[in-house]
Design an enzyme around this catalytic site. Structure first.
Site, PDB file in Angstrom:
ATOM      1  CE1 TYR A  50      -3.499   5.369  -0.677  1.00 55.86           C
ATOM      2  CE2 TYR A  50      -4.545   4.519  -2.651  1.00 55.86           C
ATOM      3  CZ  TYR A  50      -3.456   4.593  -1.811  1.00 55.86           C
ATOM      4  OH  TYR A  50      -2.320   3.886  -2.129  1.00 55.86           O
ATOM      5  CG  ASN A 242       0.684   7.149 -17.697  1.00 50.19           C
ATOM      6  OD1 ASN A 242       1.680   7.652 -18.199  1.00 50.19           O
ATOM      7  ND2 ASN A 242       0.170   7.590 -16.557  1.00 50.19           N
TER       8      ASN A 242
END
Length: 283
Positions: A50, A242
């Site tokens: 990443y 979330n």
């Protein structure tokens, strides 16, 4: 840890809701990791590939310095990239990842299955990384059930999770059964199907009954299965939304309605080496 659901694997309590950092720029990763920890997340996921491990570590330090969290209350995961599966390369990357993060990760995963070098060499090196203190625990990512079982037979240490794509449009019965059989767990990446769940009529309807969004319903569906979910966002408001899933529960009927959304074209990220095959199931 904050008072939120965990799954205990091999004596380790892993928060069922985490924050993912795939595709986040270093700037966004630092900002969002710090904000996620302020909101209450206690599980952060990254990977060498990443290119944001250092920023993730900076975000953790920002949250610690702000008094939002202590290091011992965070579960931190990173991953070994497939180009580093040879023994020496794996140990080198494990050390580099810990140095970039500025923290020893709690969990180090093999990012995708690869048949060269042999599983035995790679699993041996992963166990050695644990023995050297480069991680607290080890596991897998994107391993089908057969390779999951094979890897555990080759690993002295428990493989505490297998991180795979999972959301309402996939059915992972065989993989979940393998995890249970092995005393392991499943972690869901792309748990919100990269946004596809937002307009799903079934999820919208169930959400209205609880005053929740389709995304919140989906994350609740996952954690009620004892599946770890790691949604990713670059928006502070979405991260807060979330996280707001601990004040309601889905009924058995609602769970079954969501299971029924699985479909044969549900997979979004099929980057597995063609020498390996996903478990064939969807209905």
């Amino acid at each position: 840890m904050t008072d939120q659901p965990v799954i205990t694997v091999d004596g380790h309590a892993i928060p069922l809701l985490g924050f993912g950092t795939w595709n986040l720029t270093p700037e966004d990763a630092r900002r969002m990791v710090a904000e996620a920890l302020r909101i209450g997340y206690r599980h952060i996921d990254t990977a060498w590939i990443y290119h944001n491990e250092a920023a993730v570590g900076d975000g953790i330090r920002d949250a610690i310095e702000a008094g939002h969290v202590a290091r011992e209350d965070i579960w931190l995961t990173t991953k070994i990239w497939v180009a580093h599966f040879e023994h020496d390369a794996l140990l080198k990357q494990a050390g580099e990842s810990a140095a970039s993060l500025g923290f020893t990760p709690d969990l180090l995963l093999l990012h995708w299955p690869k048949n060269e070098p042999a599983f035995a060499e790679t699993l041996g090196a992963l166990n050695e990384a644990k023995a050297q203190g480069l991680t607290r625990t080890i596991g897998l990512s994107n391993f089908p059930s057969g390779e999951f079982r094979e890897a555990q037979t080759l690993s002295k240490a428990k493989l505490v999770t297998n991180q795979v794509e999972y959301h309402p449009y996939l059915k992972l019965s065989k993989l979940k059964a393998a995890a249970k059989e092995l005393g392991s767990s499943i972690t869901a990446w792309s748990p919100l199907a990269q946004g596809q769940i937002a307009d799903d009529a079934t999820l919208v309807e169930i959400g209205k009954a609880h005053g929740k969004s389709p995304g919140q319903v989906t994350l609740r569906w996952l954690i009620q299965q004892n599946v770890i979910a790691i949604p990713r966002t670059a928006r502070e408001s979405r991260a807060a939304e979330n996280f707001d899933i601990f004040d309601f529960q889905l009924s058995s009927e609602e769970m079954d309605r969501i299971y029924a959304l699985a479909r044969p074209d549900g997979r979004l990220g099929d980057w597995i080496d063609p020498r390996f095959k996903w478990d064939e199931e969807w209905a």
